[in-house]
Design a protein around this motif. Structure first.
Motif, short mmCIF file in Angstrom:
data_model
loop_
_atom_site.label_atom_id
_atom_site.label_comp_id
_atom_site.label_asym_id
_atom_site.label_seq_id
_atom_site.Cartn_x
_atom_site.Cartn_y
_atom_site.Cartn_z
N CYS A 79 -5.63 -22.24 -13.04
CA CYS A 79 -5.27 -23.40 -12.41
C CYS A 79 -6.00 -24.52 -13.08
O CYS A 79 -5.59 -25.73 -13.19
CB CYS A 79 -5.07 -23.55 -11.14
N ASN A 129 0.83 -21.29 -14.61
CA ASN A 129 0.04 -22.06 -13.68
C ASN A 129 1.20 -22.18 -12.41
O ASN A 129 2.17 -22.74 -12.52
CB ASN A 129 -0.50 -23.26 -13.85
N GLY A 166 -6.38 -18.32 -9.49
CA GLY A 166 -5.78 -17.76 -10.80
C GLY A 166 -5.75 -16.35 -10.80
O GLY A 166 -5.00 -15.70 -11.75
N GLU A 169 -10.33 -17.82 -12.70
CA GLU A 169 -10.66 -19.07 -12.29
C GLU A 169 -11.97 -19.42 -12.24
O GLU A 169 -12.83 -18.63 -11.80
CB GLU A 169 -9.99 -19.66 -10.81
N THR A 180 -0.64 -17.95 -8.58
CA THR A 180 -0.39 -17.94 -10.06
C THR A 180 -0.64 -16.48 -10.57
O THR A 180 0.17 -16.08 -11.49
CB THR A 180 -1.53 -18.89 -10.66
N ASN A 185 0.08 -22.38 -8.85
CA ASN A 185 -0.78 -22.86 -7.66
C ASN A 185 -1.53 -21.58 -7.05
O ASN A 185 -1.94 -20.73 -8.21
CB ASN A 185 -0.08 -23.66 -6.54
N ALA A 210 -3.84 -28.16 -6.32
CA ALA A 210 -4.89 -27.35 -6.95
C ALA A 210 -5.49 -28.12 -8.07
O ALA A 210 -6.72 -27.80 -8.59
CB ALA A 210 -3.98 -26.20 -7.91
N ASP A 211 -5.17 -29.46 -8.52
CA ASP A 211 -5.52 -30.02 -9.39
C ASP A 211 -6.79 -31.05 -8.64
O ASP A 211 -7.67 -31.84 -9.43
CB ASP A 211 -4.77 -31.24 -10.20
#
Length: 395
Positions: free
Chosen positions: A53, A78, A348, A109, A83, A80, A120-121
């Motif tokens: 992610c 990707n 991830g 990750e 993933t 969230n 997630a970002d």
């Protein structure tokens, strides 16, 4: 066409920035372990879906290249928190559809310290892909200064308490169980045992959730080798092979948003739909399952998932965990790995780590945390925004 997992691998999940490694280092470790577990070389792998992610585009290639430079297609996935299970689902579809005989699903990750922001970002929740979800939360409960993901799940917990009389002690019992389970898992980020009282006394993140009921940010990777029945026969992998009996992914429907409830908006309807579809595909029910790895990003989500999967009736999940039905000696063993709360949650990698644990359990290789006689396992991995993936495995 039948599909099987013949090799799994993962790194120890660790606190971000606690170890001097890069995401490609952890991916190489997990992927190499999975291939070694299967007893095959990378040149037999035909495609590689890679989940993460937080890294840049084509980070999947950068990671896979450390395992081998064979020129096979690499897909960057990707979805969230779901993933890794999405990467696994892609691998299974390639094999089940007759496109490939051997696919490596990889997830990793490398995260930052501290709580996630508005998705997630980590960006502003107003422009986040989950803005609609947070809007439902804000309309009913307001928007506070605590971490957004903790808020939305914490508000779901409050609703559950108000509707069904669920207690803070029952929520804490989820954390106590999973921390206790992780004490026997060398791959877990935390291996400390806590009482219910100690969990209740921990720092509050968003009422009623305390720190020891919340999954941490984590670094780590996991992988699985997915193959066809003919590949199993050709390479003599019957002893290793764990069948993927059924698998499905669902996304949000109107049901997620129509009620204005955080219980629905955090994914309970998605989980219920995915569970129903998997049971129908498999011709098996929740009563046939021995061991479960489910998405306990917060203690309340484990309780919600009990209900979504039909392990108990509506509002009865607090009593279920309190009864001991979801630990060793009970009807099911849920999160023998320690779950996200104690094993850790590198977004991830999480879904593939669940499948690694279940594969070890079904092969009788889980050591001190082995579930006696486990033959059927269920993995549940969910991501806001949204996706719910449920996978049934059988040995």
């Amino acid at each position: 066409m039948k599909t099987y997992i013949v090799g799994v691998g993962m790194t120890k999940f660790e606190k971000p920035e606690s170890r001097d490694w890069q995401y490609w280092d952890m991916a190489k470790e997990a992927g190499t372990k999975a291939l070694e577990d299967a007893g095959i070389s990378y040149d037999l792998v035909e495609q590689v879906p890679v989940g993460y992610c937080f890294q840049a585009s084509t980070a999947g290639q950068r990671a896979a290249y450390e395992i081998g430079l064979s020129g096979v297609p690499v897909y960057n996935v990707n979805n969230n928190c779901a993933t890794a299970s999405t990467a696994l689902m892609m691998a299974r579809q390639f094999v089940a559809g007759g496109i490939n005989d051997c696919v490596l699903a990889l997830g990793f990750e490398k995260m930052k310290k501290g709580a996630l922001g508005g998705g997630a970002d980590g960006g502003d929740f107003k422009t986040s892909p989950v803005a609609r979800h947070y809007g439902i939360m804000a309309a009913k409960h307001g928007f506070e200064m605590s971490p957004p993901t903790a808020q939305i799940f914490g508000d779901a917990a409050r609703e559950h308490m108000e509707l069904y009389g669920t207690t803070e002690a029952q929520l804490a019992a989820v954390g106590a169980k999973n921390h206790r389970h992780s004490a026997n898992n060398p791959y877990a980020q935390f291996q400390d045992v806590y009482t219910v009282d100690e969990i209740l006394a921990a720092k509050t993140i968003h009422r009623p959730l305390t720190k020891l009921q919340c999954s941490p940010t984590s670094d780590g990777a996991a992988a699985a080798v997915v193959v066809s029945e003919r590949f199993v026969e050709r390479h003599g992998l019957g002893d290793k092979a764990v069948e993927i009996v059924a698998q499905t992914m669902t996304t949000d429907t109107e049901e997620s948003f129509a009620s204005g409830s955080c219980i629905d908006v955090v994914g309970k309807p998605m989980s219920a739909a995915a569970g129903r579809q998997v049971f129908e595909q498999a011709g098996l029910g929740i009563e046939d399952v021995d061991v479960i790895e489910l998405h306990d990003c917060f203690s309340i989500n484990e309780l919600l998932t009990y209900e979504a999967l039909g392990m108990c009736g509506e509002g009865e999940s607090g009593k279920l965990v309190e009864s001991g039905a979801t630990t060793y000696g009970g009807k099911w063993v849920v999160n023998p790995s320690g779950g996200l709360i104690s094993k850790g949650h590198p977004l991830g990698a999480t879904g593939l780590a669940q499948v690694a644990e279940l594969s070890w359990q079904l092969r009788g290789e889980a050591g001190a945390r082995q579930v006696e006689g486990a033959r059927v396992g269920l993995a549940h991995n969910i991501g806001l925004g949204g996706a719910a993936v449920v996978t049934m495995l059988r040995k």
